[in-house]
Scaffold this active site. Structure first.
Site, PDB file in Angstrom:
ATOM      1  N   CYS A  93       0.854  -1.180   0.000  1.00 15.77           N
ATOM      2  CA  CYS A  93       0.000   0.000   0.000  1.00 15.77           C
ATOM      3  C   CYS A  93       0.895   1.237   0.000  1.00 15.77           C
ATOM      4  CB  CYS A  93      -0.902   0.004   1.234  1.00 15.77           C
ATOM      5  SG  CYS A  93       0.022   0.092   2.800  1.00 15.77           S
ATOM      6  N   HIS A 121       3.978   1.714  11.761  1.00 12.99           N
ATOM      7  CA  HIS A 121       2.857   1.467  12.669  1.00 12.99           C
ATOM      8  C   HIS A 121       2.616   2.624  13.637  1.00 12.99           C
ATOM      9  CE1 HIS A 121       4.952  -2.344  11.651  1.00 12.99           C
ATOM     10  NE2 HIS A 121       3.736  -2.683  11.295  1.00 12.99           N
ATOM     11  N   GLU A 168       0.690  -0.713  16.335  1.00 15.24           N
ATOM     12  CA  GLU A 168      -0.168   0.437  16.032  1.00 15.24           C
ATOM     13  C   GLU A 168      -1.027   0.812  17.237  1.00 15.24           C
ATOM     14  OE1 GLU A 168      -3.961   1.743  13.280  1.00 15.24           O
ATOM     15  OE2 GLU A 168      -2.638   0.189  12.491  1.00 15.24           O
ATOM     16  N   THR A 189      -6.245   0.767  12.126  1.00 15.83           N
ATOM     17  CA  THR A 189      -6.477   0.918  10.683  1.00 15.83           C
ATOM     18  C   THR A 189      -6.517  -0.403   9.925  1.00 15.83           C
ATOM     19  OG1 THR A 189      -4.117   1.140  10.182  1.00 15.83           O
ATOM     20  CG2 THR A 189      -5.340   3.182  10.658  1.00 15.83           C
ATOM     21  N   CYS A 237      -8.119   1.662   7.067  1.00 14.22           N
ATOM     22  CA  CYS A 237      -7.519   2.334   5.918  1.00 14.22           C
ATOM     23  C   CYS A 237      -8.028   1.764   4.606  1.00 14.22           C
ATOM     24  CB  CYS A 237      -5.992   2.280   5.999  1.00 14.22           C
ATOM     25  SG  CYS A 237      -5.271   0.707   5.485  1.00 14.22           S
ATOM     26  N   SER A 293      -1.299  -7.704  10.883  1.00  9.10           N
ATOM     27  CA  SER A 293      -2.736  -7.697  11.178  1.00  9.10           C
ATOM     28  C   SER A 293      -3.576  -7.753   9.911  1.00  9.10           C
ATOM     29  CB  SER A 293      -3.092  -6.445  11.993  1.00  9.10           C
ATOM     30  OG  SER A 293      -4.485  -6.371  12.211  1.00  9.10           O
ATOM     31  N   ASN A 294      -3.243  -6.924   8.921  1.00 11.94           N
ATOM     32  CA  ASN A 294      -4.096  -6.884   7.730  1.00 11.94           C
ATOM     33  C   ASN A 294      -4.023  -8.191   6.947  1.00 11.94           C
ATOM     34  OD1 ASN A 294      -2.558  -6.392   4.917  1.00 11.94           O
ATOM     35  ND2 ASN A 294      -1.346  -5.477   6.555  1.00 11.94           N
ATOM     36  N   SER A 331       1.940  -5.406   3.392  1.00  8.99           N
ATOM     37  CA  SER A 331       3.390  -5.282   3.561  1.00  8.99           C
ATOM     38  C   SER A 331       4.152  -6.383   2.822  1.00  8.99           C
ATOM     39  CB  SER A 331       3.749  -5.297   5.052  1.00  8.99           C
ATOM     40  OG  SER A 331       3.107  -6.351   5.735  1.00  8.99           O
TER      41      SER A 331
END
Length: 315
Positions: A17, A79, A131, A170, A200, A229-230, A272
């Site tokens: 991203c 983060h 984060e 996020t 996000c 996390s994402n 990432s």
């Protein structure tokens, strides 16, 4: 011997991203400007491939500022960090660069404004994630309460129930977060939400892309780190669609028996994870299968973020 056939549905958007691109570039440009070593507090992003590549260029990763020698530059990870960290860096005279994702910084500023207006913040996030630690550290202790589940919401006992606000990490599950927000609003009708969506765009878009293909697949692979996390959320999204899913760091660490009987495989990558890991996985699958590959794009991403002023001349 004829290879078995497999169709690959590759989610788009996937992978890096704008915040990750910016954070990596900050480390690379800091090394170019100052020379090696440049210290980085915490993994710049949660991906071993990225971290190892930056190490090879001269980055040194540490967990705390106390591990950073005097007189060398230090970069804070994407983060975000508690306010105490740049204060400590300044007190030691360390030159620091903040690679915090601008969308995380936006949540930090919202937290400051809400506390300044006298509201107590309910923060939706995962305990222990960098984060979350960074966001909790933006405001005085006791002015923010972390919740992870609807059960946590049910157990809340705020001193002033009519003077609450909520913010979110996020990189959460869009669906899970919506349930928690609904539970908060049901219990505390006057609770104030963020001005815009805190989850996000990249997290939302990657989850949407997985939803678009998961139900059409026999199985799903997500490339990403277990502490990302994402990336973990993408696996959960696929499983919610009824599709067996696996999180893998790279093709080299994948047990290909997972693909036994699979004729249509979905592939995505966390925010990432670099695209080279996706291509490597496809190449490894092609060694064992007769592959047809199709990218399924649900949204086009065009967002980019500015670099810190101190590095603009180097770029």
């Amino acid at each position: 011997m004829t290879k078995p056939r497999i169709e690959l549905l590759i989610a788009a958007p996937r992978g890096f991203c704008a915040g990750v691109d910016r954070a990596i570039q900050i480390v690379e440009l800091a090394i170019e400007k100052h020379g090696a070593p440049v210290y980085v507090r915490h993994e710049i992003v949660h991906n071993k491939h990225v971290v190892d590549a930056l190490k090879a260029k001269g980055a040194v990763f540490v967990e705390e500022l106390s591990e950073v020698p005097d007189g060398v530059p230090v970069v804070f990870s994407a983060h975000g960090v508690p306010k105490a960290v740049p204060v400590e860096a300044g007190a030691r005279g360390l030159a620091y660069l903040d690679a915090t994702c601008p969308l995380v910084s936006k949540v930090h500023r919202q937290a400051e404004r809400l506390v300044a207006s006298g509201r107590h913040i309910v923060f939706i996030g995962h305990a222990g994630h960098p984060e979350v630690i960074g966001t909790l550290g933006q405001v005085p202790a006791g002015s923010m309460t972390l919740v992870e589940t609807c059960a946590d919401v049910a157990a809340l006992a705020p001193a002033d129930p009519d003077n609450l606000a909520f913010l979110t990490q996020t990189t959460l599950s869009v669906d899970d977060t919506a349930e928690i927000v609904a539970a908060l609003q049901a219990r505390f009708p006057s609770i104030q939400g963020p001005r815009g969506e805190d989850i996000c765009y990249a997290t939302s878009n990657r989850q949407e892309a997985v939803k678009a293909i998961a139900a059409k697949c026999d199985a799903m692979l997500v490339i990403g780190a277990c502490n990302s996390s994402n990336s973990v959320r993408l696996v959960e999204v696929a499983e919610r669609c009824g599709t067996p899913a696996r999180l893998i760091p790279c093709a080299a660490e994948f047990d290909f028996t997972f693909l036994d009987g699979v004729r249509t495989l979905g592939i995505s990558a966390g925010a990432s994870a670099p695209e080279v890991l996706v291509r490597d996985l496809v190449a490894k699958i092609a060694e064992r299968f007769d592959v047809t590959e199709r990218e399924v794009e649900t949204r086009r991403e065009t967002i980019s973020f500015k670099l810190p002023r101190a590095l603009e001349a180097v770029a």
